[in-house]
Design a protein around this motif. Structure first.
Motif, PDB file in Angstrom:
ATOM      1  N   THR A   1       0.141 -10.695   1.128  1.00  0.00           N
ATOM      2  CA  THR A   1      -0.161  -9.658   2.124  1.00  0.00           C
ATOM      3  C   THR A   1      -1.256  -8.693   1.654  1.00  0.00           C
ATOM      4  OG1 THR A   1       1.627  -8.263   1.316  1.00  0.00           O
ATOM      5  CG2 THR A   1       2.138  -9.669   3.187  1.00  0.00           C
TER       6      THR A   1
ATOM      7  N   GLU B   1       0.819  -1.207   0.000  1.00  0.00           N
ATOM      8  CA  GLU B   1       0.000   0.000   0.000  1.00  0.00           C
ATOM      9  C   GLU B   1       0.855   1.259   0.000  1.00  0.00           C
ATOM     10  OE1 GLU B   1      -3.216   0.277  -0.206  1.00  0.00           O
ATOM     11  OE2 GLU B   1      -3.675  -1.866  -0.058  1.00  0.00           O
TER      12      GLU B   1
ATOM     13  N   TRP C   1      -4.144  -9.386   1.069  1.00  0.00           N
ATOM     14  CA  TRP C   1      -5.390  -9.802   1.717  1.00  0.00           C
ATOM     15  C   TRP C   1      -5.512  -9.268   3.134  1.00  0.00           C
ATOM     16  CZ3 TRP C   1      -8.995 -12.127  -1.298  1.00  0.00           C
ATOM     17  CH2 TRP C   1      -8.541 -12.603  -2.553  1.00  0.00           C
ATOM     18  N   LEU C   2      -4.440  -8.693   3.676  1.00  0.00           N
ATOM     19  CA  LEU C   2      -4.487  -8.114   5.022  1.00  0.00           C
ATOM     20  C   LEU C   2      -5.313  -6.844   5.062  1.00  0.00           C
ATOM     21  CD1 LEU C   2      -0.819  -8.355   6.315  1.00  0.00           C
ATOM     22  CD2 LEU C   2      -2.857  -9.318   7.395  1.00  0.00           C
ATOM     23  N   SER C   3      -5.384  -6.138   3.937  1.00  0.00           N
ATOM     24  CA  SER C   3      -6.040  -4.829   3.980  1.00  0.00           C
ATOM     25  C   SER C   3      -7.145  -4.754   2.942  1.00  0.00           C
ATOM     26  CB  SER C   3      -5.005  -3.733   3.732  1.00  0.00           C
ATOM     27  OG  SER C   3      -4.380  -3.953   2.486  1.00  0.00           O
TER      28      SER C   3
END
Ligand code: B12
Ligand code: SF4
Lengths: 462, 386
Positions: A279, A245, A281-283
């Motif tokens: 990662t 991000e 999928w973390l946000s």
């Protein structure tokens, strides 16, 4: 920047007898081939003799790739990563394609778990004559419970045909997993500033490769690596952290580039790189975003990536990109020219023509196979160029096509004298008719409509 | 030691002994320095002294001596045009997104394709433009107002004698309509017919005089002198298009410069081969061009454009095939991955056509540019994700 080693540097250490047993004419030629990594040191029998041990080791050291080649897994399950020598692919070639792991975790129910493992086992996508596969299974410990993790690892082990990555920040969880699968050289994920000593000890004990991790901190990553090296760990993989991000993605990208430059220019921390597109999928990310992150990592230096999505529409662009980027730019991807048969052709079957560019040939071949037509395909040697490029570049003309017809023996196989040529080569049709005496049918531009074309145009004619 | 020993045995021996004698081993000067570390590495495995030291890490920098030219697209009222904004492309000081080395000044630019006649489009593209396919001005508006394209390209394909043979004069009217409909800078493309394009592009350039459009394109396969002259006469930027050949690209750029075109008035298109269909050729040629520019090759210092839309020529992008999964997802990704890969190789300007693809691409490049603020995430949590 470290000085680049040239053939002469290598030559000085070779036996200099020019005996030719390595398959090269001279030791100097062998030296050039060694640099291109087209041959191995062991191909020279003299070097294997004990009194050459000193030179052998010197050469081994000189020729060691800047990015160490690390093997994960064991025997026929092994996957090689790293072993890279250059920054840009046009400088030589990239060697070991980015390995792709799919993740599972230790709290999945058994059916789901085994289904995912079998999916990785069986995943095989044929493209341009190559089988594109998934390469590893990453087991994450979501439970953080050593027993549970061990159980999961042993269930997976019963089923899996690929090497494993054991993922936990907790060394005792990793240890529990290693007790089950340590003999098969899984990749241990991960050693950090806090856990390097314990995890490093496990890596030495089980003789397994291990990931060094630091979150967006290259100094810390280097420190962890050197600490592991100081305990005798040899096979290390770098994870500089995968942020996806905002400006943190830019940092991650920068860390990948910085690691590769350091390995190749400074000959320091030269180990393969691991990226974790999962990662996203973390946000609240999704599979499309995961594909984009994976693409960045394949384009710039990841040697291994861990993915979360099993969706085929997402994996297809990823494995295709990997195939493209890891194509060796030094050689054209060509297939052998000549006459090929599809199905059971007889004296009335259609005759088609194409070029020997691998991409062209396999595209046409798979279209013919899925159409299930019995036919002959005349593959012309265009020096590995596709139809459009070879017509434009003068590698496919009426003269060449006529020669191929006459030399292929096709005139003995069929009674008729009709050939279907690719739509993009329409401009050679007139000359080809005159030179060969064959009737030339200009086929469709895309071979996916060959079936249709044969049905409509050939059946009526023959 | 006897000569019958083979190397693996030798290594085994070395592992056992504390000291070895090197007699009988043929050596040349300098070699001891190599063999000794190897032996000590073997020994180290048993005598390890583990320690963690806080080390420094310094990023090795390339220090490129030169930079890419910055080209301005579009002209506002102040400069004799009617565009609301000017777009700058190029100006790089390092490879794309190597922010640790230098911050490149401009973000990649996305231009959407618009055609002057209804054409066959892949399903996932067509559905966004179904109702405007016969109205290029509306089509252009949709690209900008709804989907946020930075620019549009109006492709005058109907001028091809094999399509509709629209006259150059009529085509020029379409260009005027598009200029009226949108306020962003535009590109103007021909039909690809080498005999007709010079005339069509001349008339179009005239109709758009002073707007600083990109004229697409000058290539070796047509009378590029006429294209160059039209750009000079009416104040446009010329797209210098070649087919995957770095020397051809250099040559054509030089020819254009010899004709009086300023270096700041050229953008290069070295051809885009799609994902799965030769993308690696485009990737490496763009990387080579960009590196040459940064190292100071004046003939290759122009910004690079990519005909990313070629991705829709790949059957994996457009074809329905249950074995390949959802086409609505797969198609846009095919285009977005093609764009992203070439962006990392050095391309600055992307001709695209699917809104989803553009969104996916733009989201990540905004991040990569390093301008976008977000909270930091604890990425270590990925292991625990359920
Ligand atoms: C990759 C590429 C190259 C690569 C070559 C890759 C290779 N090994 O072939 C390189 C960089 C080497 C190259 C070089 C050139 N290229 Co080039 N290249 C391309 C590119 C981007 C993709 C071509 C491709 O691989 N397509 C995929 C393959 C599978 O397609 P295909 O072989 O045509 O096969 C399909 C059909 O023909 C059909 N088909 C095939 N066989 C059969 C058989 C039958 C019976 C039927 C019915 C159908 C059929 O189905 C297949 C699947 O769809 C295209 C542009 C594009 N289209 O995107 C330009 C393109 C083909 N190149 C072009 C040119 C001009 C050249 C050069 C002459 C340029 C130069 N400066 O020298 C050289 C020529 C080569 C030489 N030196 O002799 C032009 C051709 C223009 C024209 N139509 O005349 C194109 C179209 C680009 C352009 N728009 O200007 N090129
Ligand atoms: S086998 Fe060894 S000694 Fe003989 S030519 Fe090859 S490199 Fe030289």
């Amino acid at each position: 920047m470290a000085k680049k080693i040239g053939p002469l540097d290598i030559y000085n250490y070779l036996p200099k007898t020019n005996c030719g047993e390595c398959g090269e004419k001279t030791c100097m030629a062998f030296a050039s081939q060694l640099i291109e990594r087209a041959v191995k040191l062991e191909d020279c029998p003299t070097l294997k003799q004990p009194n050459f041990a000193g030179r052998y080791y010197s050469l081994k050291e000189m020729l060691a790739p800047s990015v160490k080649e690390v093997i994960v897994g064991f025997g026929d399950k092994a996957v090689k990563i790293g072993g890279e020598e250059i920054i840009f692919r046009h400088e030589l070639t990239y060697f070991n394609k980015t390995a792709i792991a799919l993740d599972v975790h230790d709290e999945m129910n058994d059916d789901e778990l085994l289904e995912r493992v079998r999916y990785v086992n069986d995943f095989c996508f044929k493209r341009i004559g190559e089988e594109l596969t998934l390469d590893l299974v990453a087991i994450r410990s979501t439970s953080n419970d050593p027993d549970r993790f061990a159980q999961c690892v042993s269930k997976v082990l019963d089923e899996v045909k690929k090497p494993l990555i054991l993922c936990s920040w907790n060394p005792s969880v990793l240890e529990a997993g290693l007790k089950i699968v340590g003999h098969e050289r899984p990749l241990i994920y991960a050693a950090t500033k806090d856990t390097w000593e314990w995890v490093g000890r496990l890596a030495v004990k089980y003789n397994c490769p291990v990931v060094a991790f630091a979150d967006d901190n290259m100094a810390e990553l280097k420190s962890v690596v050197k600490a592991l090296v100081s305990m005798g760990v040899e096979d290390i993989v770098l994870d500089p952290g995968s942020h996806v991000e905002g400006k943190y993605l830019a940092n991650t990208f920068g860390n990948f580039v910085a690691s590769r430059r350091t390995a190749i220019w400074n000959k320091d921390i030269g180990y393969p790189l691991l990226g974790v597109p999962a990662t996203v999928w973390l946000s609240g990310g999704d599979a499309s975003k995961e594909v984009m992150i994976a693409a960045i990592m394949i384009d710039k230096y990841a040697d291994l990536i861990i993915l979360h999505t099993p969706e085929i529409w997402a994996l297809l662009p990823i494995i295709t990109l990997r195939q493209n980027i890891y194509t060796d730019p030094r050689k054209p991807v060509a297939v052998e020219a000549g006459l090929r048969r599809f199905g059971n052709p007889d004296e009335n079957s259609p005759v088609l023509m194409t070029t020997n560019f691998a991409l062209t040939y396999y595209t046409v071949a798979s279209d013919l196979e899925s159409a299930g037509v019995d036919c002959y395909l005349l593959v012309i040697d265009t020096e590995g160029l596709g139809v459009e490029a070879s017509v434009a570049g003068g590698k496919l003309d009426a003269f060449k096509a006529n020669e191929a017809i006459k030399n292929s023996g096709i005139e003995e196989e069929v009674k008729h004298r009709k050939i279907i040529i690719p739509g993009f080569s329409a401009r050679i049709s007139g000359d080809l008719e005159i030179q060969s005496g064959w009737e030339v049918l200009v086929g469709p531009r895309d071979s996916s409509s060959i079936e249709d074309f044969i049905e409509k145009k050939w059946s009526g004619l023959a | 030691m006897t000569n019958a020993l083979d190397l693996t045995e030798l290594i085994k021996m070395l592992e056992k002994v504390e000291e070895i004698e090197l007699e009988n081993i043929d050596m040349i000067a300098g070699e001891v320095g190599f063999i000794l570390p190897t032996i000590s590495a073997i020994k180290r495995a048993s005598v390890k002294k583990a320690e963690y030291l806080d080390l420094d890490f310094e990023i090795p920098l390339a220090n490129f001596p030169s930079e890419v030219l910055e080209v301005e697209l579009g002209a506002t009222k102040a400069n004799g045009g009617t565009r609301e904004n000017v777009i700058k492309v190029g100006g790089e000081r390092t490879m794309p997104f190597y922010n640790f080395e230098a911050l490149n000044p401009n973000e990649p630019v996305i231009a959407f394709d618009v055609f002057d006649t209804k054409i066959h489009l892949a399903g996932p593209v067509r559905k966004h433009f179904e109702d405007v396919l016969e109205d290029p001005a509306e089509w252009a508006k949709r690209c900008v107002d709804k989907y946020g394209a930075d620019m549009v390209t109006i492709h005058l394909i109907s001028t091809d004698p094999a399509i509709k043979d629209t006259s150059a004069r009529e085509a020029a009217k379409t260009v005027e309509d598009v200029l009226q409909a949108v306020k962003v800078p535009i590109m103007i493309g021909g039909s690809g017919n080498p005999d007709k394009d010079p005339e069509v592009l001349e008339k179009a350039a005239e109709a758009a005089a002073g707007e600083r459009c990109v004229i697409n394109s000058a290539s070796m396969s047509l009378d590029y002198k006429r294209i160059a002259k039209a750009c000079l006469d009416y104040g446009h930027v010329v797209l210098s298009w070649t087919s995957l050949d770095i020397n051809d690209q250099k040559t054509l750029n030089k020819y254009l410069i010899d004709l009086g075109i300023k270096r700041e008035d050229i953008i290069m298109d070295p051809t885009t081969a799609a994902l799965g269909y030769g993308l690696e050729y485009s990737f490496s040629i763009m990387e080579r061009i960009r590196l040459a520019a940064l190292k100071g090759d004046k003939d290759l210092q122009m910004p690079i454009a990519s005909g990313t839309t070629n991705a829709w020529g790949a059957r994996e992008a457009w074809m329905e095939n249950p074995e390949w999964g959802d086409r609505e997802k797969r198609g846009p990704l095919w285009e977005a991955v093609t764009a992203l890969t070439l962006c990392l190789a050095g391309s600055d300007l992307f001709m695209m056509m699917n809104p989803t693809a553009m969104q996916l691409f733009r989201d990540v490049i905004k991040c990569l540019c390093g301008f976008k603020e977000t909270g930091s995430l604890d990425i270590k949590d990925w292991i625990g994700m359920r």
